[in-house]
Write an enzyme that holds these catalytic residues in place. Sequence first.
Site, PDB file in Angstrom:
ATOM      1  N   LYS A   1       0.958  -1.100  -0.040  1.00 11.56           N
ATOM      2  CA  LYS A   1       0.071   0.092  -0.001  1.00 11.56           C
ATOM      3  C   LYS A   1       0.787   1.190  -0.032  1.00 11.56           C
ATOM      4  O   LYS A   1       0.425   2.157   0.859  1.00 11.56           O
ATOM      5  CB  LYS A   1      -0.930   0.038   1.070  1.00 11.56           C
ATOM      6  CG  LYS A   1      -2.066  -1.212   1.306  1.00 11.56           C
ATOM      7  CD  LYS A   1      -2.463  -1.703   0.113  1.00 11.56           C
ATOM      8  CE  LYS A   1      -3.332  -0.486  -0.662  1.00 11.56           C
ATOM      9  NZ  LYS A   1      -4.150  -0.573  -1.687  1.00 11.56           N
TER      10      LYS A   1
ATOM     11  N   GLY B   1       2.001   2.611  -3.361  1.00 13.78           N
ATOM     12  CA  GLY B   1       2.472   3.008  -4.629  1.00 13.78           C
ATOM     13  C   GLY B   1       2.654   1.741  -5.478  1.00 13.78           C
ATOM     14  O   GLY B   1       3.219   2.133  -6.754  1.00 13.78           O
ATOM     15  N   THR B   2       2.414   0.916  -5.078  1.00 16.20           N
ATOM     16  CA  THR B   2       2.596  -0.426  -5.992  1.00 16.20           C
ATOM     17  C   THR B   2       2.242  -0.533  -7.206  1.00 16.20           C
ATOM     18  O   THR B   2       3.033  -0.849  -8.149  1.00 16.20           O
ATOM     19  CB  THR B   2       2.392  -2.083  -4.986  1.00 16.20           C
ATOM     20  OG1 THR B   2       2.699  -1.664  -3.696  1.00 16.20           O
ATOM     21  CG2 THR B   2       3.051  -3.126  -5.767  1.00 16.20           C
TER      22      THR B   2
ATOM     23  N   LYS C   1      -7.754   6.577  -3.256  1.00 16.45           N
ATOM     24  CA  LYS C   1      -7.457   8.092  -3.430  1.00 16.45           C
ATOM     25  C   LYS C   1      -6.217   8.329  -4.170  1.00 16.45           C
ATOM     26  O   LYS C   1      -6.052   9.189  -4.990  1.00 16.45           O
ATOM     27  CB  LYS C   1      -7.737   8.580  -2.264  1.00 16.45           C
ATOM     28  CG  LYS C   1      -9.205   8.687  -1.620  1.00 16.45           C
ATOM     29  CD  LYS C   1      -9.379   9.589  -0.577  1.00 16.45           C
ATOM     30  CE  LYS C   1     -10.672   9.774   0.284  1.00 16.45           C
ATOM     31  NZ  LYS C   1     -10.791  11.046   1.252  1.00 16.45           N
ATOM     32  N   GLY C   2      -5.194   7.550  -3.359  1.00 15.88           N
ATOM     33  CA  GLY C   2      -3.944   7.935  -4.155  1.00 15.88           C
ATOM     34  C   GLY C   2      -3.250   9.173  -3.673  1.00 15.88           C
ATOM     35  O   GLY C   2      -2.520   9.793  -4.330  1.00 15.88           O
TER      36      GLY C   2
ATOM     37  N   SER D   1      -4.255   3.587   4.279  1.00 18.64           N
ATOM     38  CA  SER D   1      -4.412   2.634   3.227  1.00 18.64           C
ATOM     39  C   SER D   1      -4.466   1.397   3.396  1.00 18.64           C
ATOM     40  O   SER D   1      -5.294   0.435   2.867  1.00 18.64           O
ATOM     41  CB  SER D   1      -3.228   3.012   2.001  1.00 18.64           C
ATOM     42  OG  SER D   1      -3.471   2.450   0.614  1.00 18.64           O
TER      43      SER D   1
ATOM     44  N   ARG E   1       6.146   4.750   1.330  1.00 14.60           N
ATOM     45  CA  ARG E   1       5.478   6.005   1.557  1.00 14.60           C
ATOM     46  C   ARG E   1       5.453   6.095   2.985  1.00 14.60           C
ATOM     47  O   ARG E   1       5.736   5.510   3.919  1.00 14.60           O
ATOM     48  CB  ARG E   1       3.995   5.571   1.083  1.00 14.60           C
ATOM     49  CG  ARG E   1       2.945   6.474   1.031  1.00 14.60           C
ATOM     50  CD  ARG E   1       1.584   5.855   0.423  1.00 14.60           C
ATOM     51  NE  ARG E   1       0.696   6.848   0.136  1.00 14.60           N
ATOM     52  CZ  ARG E   1      -0.746   6.383  -0.012  1.00 14.60           C
ATOM     53  NH1 ARG E   1      -0.939   5.362  -0.252  1.00 14.60           N
ATOM     54  NH2 ARG E   1      -1.601   7.372  -0.310  1.00 14.60           N
TER      55      ARG E   1
ATOM     56  N   HIS F   1       6.578  -7.947  -2.377  1.00 16.53           N
ATOM     57  CA  HIS F   1       6.787  -7.435  -0.986  1.00 16.53           C
ATOM     58  C   HIS F   1       7.722  -7.726  -0.077  1.00 16.53           C
ATOM     59  O   HIS F   1       7.915  -7.571   1.209  1.00 16.53           O
ATOM     60  CB  HIS F   1       5.344  -7.408  -0.328  1.00 16.53           C
ATOM     61  CG  HIS F   1       4.166  -6.762  -0.947  1.00 16.53           C
ATOM     62  ND1 HIS F   1       4.288  -5.391  -1.464  1.00 16.53           N
ATOM     63  CD2 HIS F   1       2.899  -6.883  -1.190  1.00 16.53           C
ATOM     64  CE1 HIS F   1       3.392  -4.903  -2.088  1.00 16.53           C
ATOM     65  NE2 HIS F   1       2.302  -5.974  -1.910  1.00 16.53           N
TER      66      HIS F   1
ATOM     67  N   TYR G   1       7.112   7.749  -2.374  1.00 17.04           N
ATOM     68  CA  TYR G   1       5.876   7.857  -3.231  1.00 17.04           C
ATOM     69  C   TYR G   1       5.855   9.457  -3.072  1.00 17.04           C
ATOM     70  O   TYR G   1       5.192  10.022  -4.233  1.00 17.04           O
ATOM     71  CB  TYR G   1       4.680   7.225  -2.356  1.00 17.04           C
ATOM     72  CG  TYR G   1       3.262   7.405  -3.010  1.00 17.04           C
ATOM     73  CD1 TYR G   1       2.983   6.832  -4.120  1.00 17.04           C
ATOM     74  CD2 TYR G   1       2.355   8.541  -2.540  1.00 17.04           C
ATOM     75  CE1 TYR G   1       1.724   6.870  -4.736  1.00 17.04           C
ATOM     76  CE2 TYR G   1       1.235   8.609  -3.035  1.00 17.04           C
ATOM     77  CZ  TYR G   1       0.907   7.832  -4.091  1.00 17.04           C
ATOM     78  OH  TYR G   1      -0.554   7.884  -4.801  1.00 17.04           O
TER      79      TYR G   1
END
Length: 333
Positions: free
Chosen positions: A76, A78-79, A297-298, A172, A164, A142, A230
């Site tokens: 979680k 930006g993968t 949402k990002g 997230s 991030r 991961h 990120y």
Amino acid sequence: MSPTNDTNKSIEEQDHLSQETKDMLLSLPREKGWRTPYIYLFQGFWCQPAEIQAISTFQNHFQAKDSDVFVATVPKSGTTWLKALTFAIMNRQNHFISSKNHPLLSFNPHDLVPFIEYTVYGKHDKVPDLSKFHEPRLFGTHIPFGSLPNSIRKSNCKIVYICRNPFDTFISSWMFVNKIKPPSMPTLKLEEAFEMYCNGSVGFGPVWNHMLGYWNESKERPKNVLFLKYEDLKEDVIFHLKKLAKFLDCPFTLKEESEGVIENIIKLCSFEKMKELKVNKTGTFGRNFENKFLFRKGEIGDWTNYLSSSMVEKLSKIFEEKLYGSGLKFRVK
């Protein structure tokens, strides 16, 4: 029923696990899982039983090639976006960015850059046939750096890593898990999830150790490990795409830059574009969950809508302590 018997029963009921994996789990420390009944401490990080089995097979059988590229991430962080960008950059000679038939328009990035622990080695304990993968092979993972196979760590393959700020990563992760958890698992409350996160007992955590593993290696071998944040990528995408392409030994030419290739890649891989694609609205990632759950949402700073001041203070102190002296820092707003 005693806790030990309860553990044995929960392990034995998992038909997808080999007997070797089941025996191993009995010797590992365990904690309550986010979306499985338990997660286990394996080689210093927490993960689900099926992940342990896949990682063990991966470690025992994978032979790296110097041309291999791995997109490694904290979950979680930006993968999906980084996978799309990396695929587009590496394959731009074979798949023109402006083409209406570009693979990223009809396939989810996780299909094009398959996860080692979920897709490639995720089918029971079988060793996959990797001869069908086109070179340079492109994988996602991961798995913490220290648990990658020796053949990777001793090769000249490339690893692109992104993480991030821990506040957004936590929120997230928490929201994502509650969307994809099986019906048998209760809703994970924010406060409970936060304490688990702070204790390090989250998938592939502790998160700080995950970050430091790749951070330290990027300092030791900058030609082989590229460490990205990120927030930096969001702030200046063009600069970091140039950096990424150069790292991957396929830098953008002046002609490509003048023709807007970089901008077209950014548009093709944008959160807004990917979220609206049919494959990402209706498709599924394996049998686990729907692709639409990958796109929330990002945004940067959404954690401010959920975390109390005391939570922020506690997590800030933990990361200050864990990252102290490493040179690794995060902007949180």
